[in-house]
Structure formats: structure tokens, C-alpha cells
Design an enzyme around this catalytic site. Structure first.
Site, PDB file in Angstrom:
ATOM      1  N   ASP A  26       0.779  -1.252   0.000  1.00 42.98           N
ATOM      2  CA  ASP A  26       0.000   0.000   0.000  1.00 42.98           C
ATOM      3  C   ASP A  26       0.806   1.296   0.000  1.00 42.98           C
ATOM      4  OD1 ASP A  26      -2.488  -0.979  -0.303  1.00 42.98           O
ATOM      5  OD2 ASP A  26      -3.083  -0.845   1.799  1.00 42.98           O
ATOM      6  N   THR A  27       2.113   1.199  -0.201  1.00 37.94           N
ATOM      7  CA  THR A  27       2.895   2.435  -0.243  1.00 37.94           C
ATOM      8  C   THR A  27       2.762   3.137  -1.596  1.00 37.94           C
ATOM      9  OG1 THR A  27       4.802   1.081  -0.825  1.00 37.94           O
ATOM     10  CG2 THR A  27       4.656   1.797   1.470  1.00 37.94           C
ATOM     11  N   GLY A  28       2.287   2.384  -2.625  1.00 40.22           N
ATOM     12  CA  GLY A  28       2.091   2.990  -3.945  1.00 40.22           C
ATOM     13  C   GLY A  28       2.994   2.423  -5.036  1.00 40.22           C
ATOM     14  N   LYS A  31       0.994   1.918  -8.234  1.00 42.57           N
ATOM     15  CA  LYS A  31       0.656   3.243  -8.744  1.00 42.57           C
ATOM     16  C   LYS A  31       1.878   3.867  -9.430  1.00 42.57           C
ATOM     17  CE  LYS A  31      -3.080   5.747  -8.539  1.00 42.57           C
ATOM     18  NZ  LYS A  31      -4.284   5.026  -8.939  1.00 42.57           N
ATOM     19  N   GLY A  48       7.248   5.343 -28.038  1.00 42.50           N
ATOM     20  CA  GLY A  48       6.290   5.033 -26.986  1.00 42.50           C
ATOM     21  C   GLY A  48       6.727   3.898 -26.083  1.00 42.50           C
ATOM     22  N   HIS A  91       9.188  -7.539  -2.873  1.00 36.33           N
ATOM     23  CA  HIS A  91      10.469  -8.201  -2.636  1.00 36.33           C
ATOM     24  C   HIS A  91      10.489  -9.670  -3.036  1.00 36.33           C
ATOM     25  CE1 HIS A  91       8.216  -8.107   1.140  1.00 36.33           C
ATOM     26  NE2 HIS A  91       8.695  -9.301   1.333  1.00 36.33           N
ATOM     27  N   ASN A 141       6.905   8.631  -1.003  1.00 35.34           N
ATOM     28  CA  ASN A 141       5.652   8.757  -1.764  1.00 35.34           C
ATOM     29  C   ASN A 141       4.471   9.310  -0.952  1.00 35.34           C
ATOM     30  OD1 ASN A 141       4.234   8.409  -4.215  1.00 35.34           O
ATOM     31  ND2 ASN A 141       3.351   6.496  -3.451  1.00 35.34           N
ATOM     32  N   ASP A 144       1.361  14.231  -1.678  1.00 38.89           N
ATOM     33  CA  ASP A 144       0.101  14.979  -1.843  1.00 38.89           C
ATOM     34  C   ASP A 144      -0.785  14.889  -0.605  1.00 38.89           C
ATOM     35  OD1 ASP A 144      -2.122  12.649  -2.725  1.00 38.89           O
ATOM     36  OD2 ASP A 144      -0.056  12.150  -3.127  1.00 38.89           O
ATOM     37  N   ARG A 145      -0.457  13.951   0.280  1.00 40.88           N
ATOM     38  CA  ARG A 145      -1.267  13.837   1.500  1.00 40.88           C
ATOM     39  C   ARG A 145      -0.826  14.803   2.601  1.00 40.88           C
ATOM     40  NH1 ARG A 145      -2.338   8.077   3.448  1.00 40.88           N
ATOM     41  NH2 ARG A 145      -3.693   9.277   4.825  1.00 40.88           N
TER      42      ARG A 145
HETATM   43  P1  GDP Z   1       1.157  -1.140  -3.459  1.00 38.06           P
HETATM   44  O1  GDP Z   1       0.469  -2.138  -2.558  1.00 38.06           O
HETATM   45  O2  GDP Z   1       2.436  -0.677  -2.855  1.00 38.06           O
HETATM   46  O3  GDP Z   1       1.306  -1.595  -4.874  1.00 38.06           O
HETATM   47  O4  GDP Z   1       0.226   0.176  -3.434  1.00 38.06           O
HETATM   48  P2  GDP Z   1      -0.804   0.711  -4.535  1.00 38.06           P
HETATM   49  O5  GDP Z   1      -0.106   1.304  -5.674  1.00 38.06           O
HETATM   50  O6  GDP Z   1      -1.815  -0.338  -4.797  1.00 38.06           O
HETATM   51  O7  GDP Z   1      -1.457   1.895  -3.702  1.00 38.06           O
HETATM   52  C1  GDP Z   1      -2.163   1.680  -2.492  1.00 38.06           C
HETATM   53  C2  GDP Z   1      -3.176   2.759  -2.298  1.00 38.06           C
HETATM   54  O8  GDP Z   1      -2.533   4.012  -2.128  1.00 38.06           O
HETATM   55  C3  GDP Z   1      -4.112   2.936  -3.494  1.00 38.06           C
HETATM   56  O9  GDP Z   1      -5.384   3.242  -3.016  1.00 38.06           O
HETATM   57  C4  GDP Z   1      -3.501   4.092  -4.242  1.00 38.06           C
HETATM   58  O10 GDP Z   1      -4.456   4.814  -4.984  1.00 38.06           O
HETATM   59  C5  GDP Z   1      -2.942   4.942  -3.106  1.00 38.06           C
HETATM   60  N1  GDP Z   1      -1.780   5.734  -3.537  1.00 38.06           N
HETATM   61  C6  GDP Z   1      -0.689   5.312  -4.194  1.00 38.06           C
HETATM   62  N2  GDP Z   1       0.166   6.313  -4.413  1.00 38.06           N
HETATM   63  C7  GDP Z   1      -0.400   7.411  -3.872  1.00 38.06           C
HETATM   64  C8  GDP Z   1      -0.006   8.783  -3.766  1.00 38.06           C
HETATM   65  O11 GDP Z   1       1.040   9.216  -4.237  1.00 38.06           O
HETATM   66  N3  GDP Z   1      -0.864   9.613  -3.110  1.00 38.06           N
HETATM   67  C9  GDP Z   1      -2.050   9.180  -2.575  1.00 38.06           C
HETATM   68  N4  GDP Z   1      -2.807  10.077  -1.953  1.00 38.06           N
HETATM   69  N5  GDP Z   1      -2.440   7.916  -2.664  1.00 38.06           N
HETATM   70  C10 GDP Z   1      -1.637   7.036  -3.306  1.00 38.06           C
END
Ligand code: GDP
Length: 362
Positions: A26-28, A31, A48, A91, A141, A144-145
């Protein structure tokens, strides 16, 4: 043979670094991959981004476009042909990507949620990266929060942070400092990338919002600069094939195929290859090399394009006979001369023994 290949290598020609994304859940991470992939569709097919098999190729043109506003970034200085980013973050995937006993990844992005700091899987990732001696950058990361943060993905992130209101800047500073302490407790020095004067002492951090795109250009520019400056030895293109089987898959109409990551060297149709099989070494001939067609606006169906020859770093699908018993996660060898065949078969056999002992140890 490897010595010959090394001697013939030219530092002017670099291959794309293979990148991995790691970090706590959930760290992103996902994303971040999505955002990098979206970099630009309108560049068309030549410049591309293409989704390959298990990896995404981000060509130099796409990197340059994304880094346009990054302070100090000069497009003319981009010497790498692009990035090859592994599609499955985390990992576990990193740990399985081995080649010649070391990591297949040249560089990693460790994603840390600025609101949470170091979490259990961040620690696991750090341990693995250190063990495999893989250089990495920390993406700080979700900036924006921060309370009151105003996004602008077009700008240089460091300049942009300075233009935020005072409270937002203070919150950033507080959270940043807390994370520096958390890393220090693990014996690691971290610092914001532009302040890093000694990459042997400090790991760089780049603030990002994977969600909105802020800082993503900065992190891409950092990876370009770092890899060209410090990894040029490792990234020098050589003719010696360095290739790992990622997946063995049976597909309707194609039979059993293998998806491979070709880190270095060239694969050609009709090459004789040697692989590790559950019942002993497999010797077969490449019949075809496939890659998914570039992503278009509307994807009608999963189309493949055929290649006669492919150069590292790329990931491709290989068609050949007798692949049913092929073992994933191990090298693919190319046999250039008949007198090499027995040695390569023995190598392929040894790989399986090594893999089995390492599983037993776990
Ligand atoms: P992963 O488990 O590390 O792959 O995390 P995800 O990419 O699935 O992101 C987990 C949650 O955090 C999702 O709901 C994303 O939309 C949110 N998220 C990821 N990056 C960001 C960011 O930069 N800002 C915010 N506000 N939310 C993010």
C-alpha cells in the site's frame, strides 16, 4: 568467452538498466509503475512505451519527455536506451529475479509512504537490497497527503516543495526528518537527492506522488543520472548472452512457450539454446521470438509481433520445441559452437542442483 566479450565491450553503448520496485504493501508501488507507464502514449510506436512480457520498456524518448522540467536535466546527456521495469513489484519478485548468482535488477526504487515511514516490508526490502548489493533510490511517496499540498506534476519537485505554504513545508520537514532517523536506526544514511554529495555514504530520497505524478520526472532523471555515472560498467552492452527464464506457459495454438528476460547480448531465431528441465537439460532451437504489439488506443486482441533478433535489455516470449519441462527462474544459455554443448548441458544441470539446495536451506 566471457573475457572475450568483456574485451569487446564498448562503454559508449549502454543497455537499459533493469529496474524493480519494492516496498511495504500500500505504499504505492503499483501506482508508481502505472504512472511511469502512462508517461506518454502520444509519442507513437517509435518512442512510446511498450508493455513486454513481465516487464515494461520505457524508451529514452519517453524519459526525456517526462523529465522536461526537472532542474539540471539535459536530454542530450541521456545515453541509456531506456529503462526495463519489472511489472510485478515487491520483494518476493525481486528475490526470484536472479542471474548468474546475483540480482537481475540493476537498480531498485524503494517506495516509502511519507505518512507512515519505515514499515515491516520496507525493512525486508532493505535487507534484500543490501544482501544483493543492488543500488536503490527511496521514493518518499504520497507527498500529496501533506496538509494543504498543492500538486503540480509538471514542476521540479524540489522547487515545487519550496513554493508550498509554510505549514505544508513544515510538515514535510518534520516527516522527512523522522524518516531519516528511522533509516539511521537501521544503519542507513538517507538524504534528499540534490543534497547527496556522496552516494557511497548516503542513499538518495526523492519526494513523489505516484497518484498525481509529482516528482516522478525527478525520480526518473535521478535513475538516468545515477546509472550512467555509477553503473556504466555493469550496463556496458556485451555480446555475451545473459538471459533468465521468467515463466513457462502453455498457450492455445502456440504450445508451451517461455517468457525470458534478456539482460544482455542478442537472441536470434534458429539459435540453439540450452535450458534446465526437471528431467535434465533441454537442448532446443528458437523457432520464433515474440513481443506483444505496442499498446494502441483500443486494443482489439493480444497481438504479437515477430522478431528475428532481439538485443538486451528486453523481455520476450520464445517459441521452441520441448519446453514442457523447462524450469522457471534459471538461465537460458545459447550454444554458439558444437563443442560448447556438453559444457552448457552440465551448467544447466548444475543450476537445478543449486536451486534445489537453496530451496532446502530455506
Ligand atoms: P502497493 O500495494 O504498494 O502496490 O500500493 P498501490 O499502488 O496499490 O497503492 C495503495 C493505495 O494508495 C491505493 O489506493 C492508491 O491509490 C494509493 N496511492 C498510491 N500512491 C499514492 C499517492 O502518491 N498519493 C495518494 N494520496 N495515494 C496514493
Amino acid at each position: 568467452r566471457r573475457a572475450d566479450a568483456l574485451a569487446a565491450k564498448s562503454d559508449d553503448v549502454l543497455r537499459s538498466p533493469v529496474l524493480c520496485v519494492l516496498g511495504h504493501v500500500d505504499t504505492g508501488k503499483t501506482k508508481m509503475l502505472d504512472t511511469i507507464r502512462r508517461t506518454n502514449v502520444q509519442l507513437g510506436e517509435a518512442g512510446g512505451i511498450t508493455q513486454q512480457l513481465g516487464a515494461t520498456r520505457v524508451p529514452a524518448e519517453a524519459i526525456i519527455q517526462r523529465c522536461g522540467r526537472v532542474k539540471g536535466f539535459t536530454p542530450e546527456k541521456v545515453k541509456i536506451p531506456g529503462f526495463l521495469i519489472i511489472d510485478t513489484p515487491g520483494h518476493e519478485s525481486f528475490a526470484n529475479l536472479r542471474s548468474r548468482g546475483s540480482s537481475l535488477c540493476d537498480f531498485a526504487i524503494l517506495v516509502v509512504d511519507i505518512m507512515h515511514g519505515i514499515e515491516p516490508q520496507t525493512l525486508e526490502s532493505i535487507k534484500l537490497l543490501i544482501k544483493r548489493k543492488t543500488p536503490f533510490v527511496v521514493a518518499l511517496n504520497k507527498v500529496d497527503r501533506l496538509y494543504g499540498y498543492e500538486s503540480n506534476p509538471q514542476k521540479d519537485i524540489y522547487q515545487h516543495l519550496k513554493s508550498q505554504n509554510m505549514n505544508t513545508q513544515l510538515e514535510f520537514k518534520e516527516r522527512y526528518e523522522k524518516i531519516v532517523v528511522e533509516f539511521a536506526e537501521q544503519g542507513i544514511n538517507v538524504i534528499l537527492a540534490p543534497d547527496n554529495k556522496d552516494v557511497n555514504e548516503y542513499i538518495s530520497m526523492v519526494p513523489t506522488s505516484a497518484q498525481l505524478g509529482d516528482g516522478v520526472g525527478n525520480i526518473m532523471a535521478y535513475i538516468v543520472e545515477h546509472s550512467q555515472k555509477y553503473l556504466s560498467d555493469r550496463l556496458g552492452y556485451i555480446e555475451d548472452v545473459d538471459c533468465t527464464v521468467m515463466e513457462v506457459r502453455s498457450l492455445p495454438g502456440l504450445g508451451t512457450t517461455i517468457d525470458v528476460i534478456l539482460v544482455n547480448g542478442t537472441l536470434k531465431t534458429s539459435d540453439i539454446i540450452v535450458l534446465t528441465g526437471t528431467d535434465g537439460p533441454i537442448v532446443t532451437q528458437i523457432r520464433d521470438i515474440l513481443m506483444p504489439a505496442p499498446l494502441r488506443e483500443i486494443r482489439v486482441k493480444a497481438d504479437y509481433e515477430h522478431y528475428k533478433e532481439i538485443k538486451g535489455s528486453q523481455s520476450v516470449k520464445i517459441l521452441a520445441k520441448n519446453l514442457d519441462k523447462c524450469v522457471a527462474g534459471l538461465p537460458l544459455f545459447v550454444c554458439n559452437r558444437t563443442d560448447e554443448l556438453e559444457i552448457l548441458k552440465k551448467d544447466a544441470h548444475d543450476q537445478l542442483q543449486k536451486a534445489l539446495t537453496s530451496i532446502k536451506k530455506k
